[in-house]
Each structure stands twice: as structure tokens, then as C-alpha cells.
Motif scaffolding. Structure first.
Motif, PDB file in Angstrom:
ATOM      1  N   ASP A 187      95.909  33.068  10.910  1.00  0.00           N
ATOM      2  CA  ASP A 187      94.602  32.558  10.471  1.00  0.00           C
ATOM      3  C   ASP A 187      93.962  31.605  11.470  1.00  0.00           C
ATOM      4  O   ASP A 187      92.780  31.263  11.324  1.00  0.00           O
ATOM      5  N   LEU A 188      94.727  31.165  12.461  1.00  0.00           N
ATOM      6  CA  LEU A 188      94.195  30.173  13.390  1.00  0.00           C
ATOM      7  C   LEU A 188      92.991  30.708  14.159  1.00  0.00           C
ATOM      8  O   LEU A 188      92.037  29.978  14.432  1.00  0.00           O
ATOM      9  N   TRP A 189      93.015  32.006  14.499  1.00  0.00           N
ATOM     10  CA  TRP A 189      91.884  32.564  15.244  1.00  0.00           C
ATOM     11  C   TRP A 189      90.627  32.590  14.389  1.00  0.00           C
ATOM     12  O   TRP A 189      89.506  32.451  14.903  1.00  0.00           O
ATOM     13  N   VAL A 190      90.803  32.724  13.049  1.00  0.00           N
ATOM     14  CA  VAL A 190      89.645  32.710  12.155  1.00  0.00           C
ATOM     15  C   VAL A 190      89.020  31.314  12.153  1.00  0.00           C
ATOM     16  O   VAL A 190      87.793  31.161  12.239  1.00  0.00           O
ATOM     17  N   PHE A 191      89.854  30.279  12.060  1.00  0.00           N
ATOM     18  CA  PHE A 191      89.345  28.910  12.100  1.00  0.00           C
ATOM     19  C   PHE A 191      88.644  28.622  13.433  1.00  0.00           C
ATOM     20  O   PHE A 191      87.583  27.995  13.467  1.00  0.00           O
ATOM     21  N   PHE A 192      89.243  29.092  14.518  1.00  0.00           N
ATOM     22  CA  PHE A 192      88.622  28.881  15.829  1.00  0.00           C
ATOM     23  C   PHE A 192      87.282  29.605  15.913  1.00  0.00           C
ATOM     24  O   PHE A 192      86.284  29.051  16.386  1.00  0.00           O
ATOM     25  N   GLY A 193      87.257  30.842  15.434  1.00  0.00           N
ATOM     26  CA  GLY A 193      86.002  31.599  15.439  1.00  0.00           C
ATOM     27  C   GLY A 193      84.933  30.944  14.595  1.00  0.00           C
ATOM     28  O   GLY A 193      83.754  30.916  14.971  1.00  0.00           O
ATOM     29  N   LEU A 194      85.330  30.379  13.446  1.00  0.00           N
ATOM     30  CA  LEU A 194      84.373  29.661  12.607  1.00  0.00           C
ATOM     31  C   LEU A 194      83.790  28.458  13.345  1.00  0.00           C
ATOM     32  O   LEU A 194      82.598  28.152  13.227  1.00  0.00           O
ATOM     33  N   GLY A 195      84.637  27.750  14.104  1.00  0.00           N
ATOM     34  CA  GLY A 195      84.162  26.585  14.846  1.00  0.00           C
ATOM     35  C   GLY A 195      83.142  26.941  15.911  1.00  0.00           C
ATOM     36  O   GLY A 195      82.085  26.315  16.019  1.00  0.00           O
ATOM     37  N   VAL A 196      83.459  27.965  16.709  1.00  0.00           N
ATOM     38  CA  VAL A 196      82.520  28.408  17.750  1.00  0.00           C
ATOM     39  C   VAL A 196      81.231  28.904  17.107  1.00  0.00           C
ATOM     40  O   VAL A 196      80.122  28.582  17.544  1.00  0.00           O
ATOM     41  N   ASN A 197      81.388  29.696  16.055  1.00  0.00           N
ATOM     42  CA  ASN A 197      80.231  30.230  15.344  1.00  0.00           C
ATOM     43  C   ASN A 197      79.363  29.108  14.778  1.00  0.00           C
ATOM     44  O   ASN A 197      78.126  29.169  14.813  1.00  0.00           O
ATOM     45  N   SER A 198      80.007  28.064  14.265  1.00  0.00           N
ATOM     46  CA  SER A 198      79.283  26.932  13.696  1.00  0.00           C
ATOM     47  C   SER A 198      78.421  26.239  14.746  1.00  0.00           C
ATOM     48  O   SER A 198      77.280  25.841  14.465  1.00  0.00           O
TER      49      SER A 198
END
Length: 325
Positions: free
Chosen positions: A235-246
């Protein structure tokens, strides 16, 4: 610095389209995570990563000096509004299909059109006001007031949450237009990310152990108040993707409402409706019921009419100096 807002409609529209596309990705990821993590943990991880990338935009737009402001109160209000918008929408998203929650949220451009009158002094005539009323009728249809709570699949309060999110989001974007006169888009994005971090840390301190979620079977309450957990590596890549996307969302939407009139760019946010239907169908195998389809059609029609009237008015002013309503 120029004392009036910039007005570059084409660039504003491009930024809002990019921002809304990223929002659709963000919503899909958050709904995926809503079954296992508390909302404030997702928000803290997303904003912690997002603020780092937002600082890159700050450097590109002039350095740390652009973060200084003479209007801290308005920036704080803007940050709290977008936090309220996100939290009410995502809490609803835990209990509603993605397309349904998004469709109800798309009362936001209608609210923006209305709020631009008292807050920005923009002209909105009777025809556009009529279109806004038509769009709100679509919102009421999606609420299905003739049905009981059992057949809706969610409580009336949950169904109202995306509309509350829409109102607070609209107020945020109108303030963005106002503050964008003297503030760069990257600085606006950093202020938002910082507000998310402060609020989510506060939630962790008060409710991070999950004690307020004990005994509740509501998916919305569980999403808001369940205890923090350590994410597995998958799930870490999902959290990272959410951060960049944000970071991208914050910059694009701040820039869009800095560059163009709110009533001009707001209707282009409707691209999020078909995107939400698409992601809901592909990822979650959900398709809207007929009432939601009807509401979507009415809101789209209202938004497009408002936009076309705005373009017509702009052309009349440019050619003849005549303002049409």
C-alpha cells in the motif's frame, strides 16, 4: 502587483481540467483505502508527501519569499474550508458509490456561480441563475426524497455530506480567486497542505487509538475514527501516489482560479462526472441508478448553459461593450 485578478480563460481551463482528472484518481485511491485505514491517516500521509512536492513549485515560482502573506486569516479560512470539504466528501465516499458521491458533489460549480456574485462582484444574470436552479433540482432528484433510508443504501445525513462538501469547496475556490490577486498558486497549495497536516495530526492526538469508533457499524464513522495501522508494503505506493497527486491538484486548481473568472472555469470541473462513473464501473463494478443519471444530466446541462452564457457575454463585451445577462 496588479490589484485585480488575472483573466486568462484558456490557461485557467487547462489547469482545471488537469486538476479534476487528478481528483478523480485521488478519489478512486481513497475509496480503495477507506476499508482499512482511518481518513486522517490517509490525509496526513498524502499531505506530508504533497507539501514536499508543493515546495518544488514554490521554488520554481520565486522561492520561499512568496510564502509570506499579509492575509493569514483568509488563508487559514480557505485551508479549513477545503479540509471540511475533503473530510465530508470522503466520509460519504466510504458509504456511497463513487459516481453517486461525485455527482452530488458537483453541486459545487453551481455554488461557485452563486457565491461569485457577493464575494467577487461577478455578474450573473437571470438566465444563468435559472440554470443554477435547474441544476439544484437535479441534486434533489439524486437525493431521492420519495424513498426511505432502507432503499437508499445510506442515511440521509450521508447523502447530504457531498452537498456540504460542495458548498465548502465552492467557498474555498471563490476565496482562491480573491487571494490569487496577490498570492502565487504554489503558495496557495502549500497553505492548504499545511492545514491538512495540522488538522490530521489533531485527529491523531484525539482519536488515533480508535476509541471513538468502538461499537459503531457505520462505514463512514469507522473511516473517520478507526485506529491507525501500519500500512503493508503493497500500500505504500498508493500513499506515495496520493501525495504526488495531491500536490498536482493543489497547484492546478489554485492556478485555474487565479487565472480566470470562477464562473468561466467552474463548469469544466464537470469532466469529473464521467470520470467518476468510469472509475466506479472499472474498479468497483458500480453503475448509477436512474435517479443519479437524471441528476447528472441536469447538472451537466445547467453547467454547460452557465458556461455558454458566460462566453456569450464575454464576446459581447469584447466586440460591442455590451454586457448580456
Amino acid at each position: 502587483m496588479n490589484a485585480s485578478p488575472q483573466n486568462n480563460a484558456n490557461i485557467g481551463i487547462l489547469f482545471v481540467l488537469a486538476g479534476v482528472f487528478c481528483i478523480s484518481i485521488n478519489d478512486m485511491f481513497v475509496k480503495q483505502l477507506s476499508g482499512g485505514y482511518p481518513l486522517h491517516q490517509i490525509v496526513l500521509a498524502r499531505s506530508g508527501i504533497g507539501i514536499l512536492f508543493s515546495m518544488i513549485f514554490v521554488q520554481l515560482e520565486g522561492g520561499l519569499g512568496i510564502l509570506k502573506t499579509k492575509q493569514p486569516g483568509l488563508h487559514a479560512a480557505r485551508g479549513l474550508l477545503i479540509v471540511a470539504s475533503n473530510m465530508t466528501f470522503f466520509v460519504a465516499l466510504a458509504a456511497l458509490p463513487l459516481a453517486d458521491a461525485t455527482a452530488l458533489f458537483f453541486a459545487a460549480p453551481l455554488f461557485i456561480t452563486l457565491l461569485s456574485i457577493p464575494m467577487l462582484g461577478e455578474k450573473v444574470g437571470p438566465l444563468r441563475l435559472g440554470a443554477v436552479v435547474f441544476g439544484f433540482i437535479g441534486v434533489i432528484i439524486m437525493q431521492r426524497p420519495w424513498e426511505g433510508s432502507d432503499s437508499l443504501g445510506a442515511s440521509r445525513i450521508v447523502l447530504l455530506l457531498p452537498v456540504i462538501a460542495a458548498l465548502t469547496y465552492a467557498m474555498n475556490q471563490v476565496l482562491t480567486r480573491k487571494l490569487g490577486v496577490t498570492t502565487k498558486a504554489s503558495a496557495l497549495a502549500v497553505y492548504i497542505q499545511a492545514t491538512f497536516i495540522v488538522v490530521s495530526v489533531g485527529f491523531f492526538v484525539i482519536a488515533g487509538d480508535g476509541r471513538f469508533a468502538v461499537g459503531s457499524d457505520s462505514p463512514s464513522i469507522q473511516f473517520l475514527l478507526r485506529p491507525w495501522i501500519m500500512p503493508p508494503q503493497s500500500d505504500l505506493w498508493v500513499f506515495f501516489g496520493l501525495g504526488v497527486n495531491s500536490a498536482i491538484i493543489g497547484y492546478c486548481l489554485s492556478q485555474a482560479y487565479r487565472m480566470a473568472d470562477a464562473a468561466t472555469v467552474a463548469p469544466f470541473e464537470y469532466i469529473g462526472l464521467p470520470l467518476a462513473v468510469f472509475w466506479g464501473w472499472i474498479i468497483f463494478a458500480d453503475l448509477p441508478v436512474w435517479e443519479v443519471w437524471t441528476g447528472i444530466a441536469m447538472i451537466l446541462a445547467a453547467g454547460l448553459f452557465v458556461f455558454l452564457r458566460e462566453k456569450q457575454k464575454s464576446r459581447a463585451v469584447a466586440r460591442y461593450g455590451i454586457k448580456r445577462r
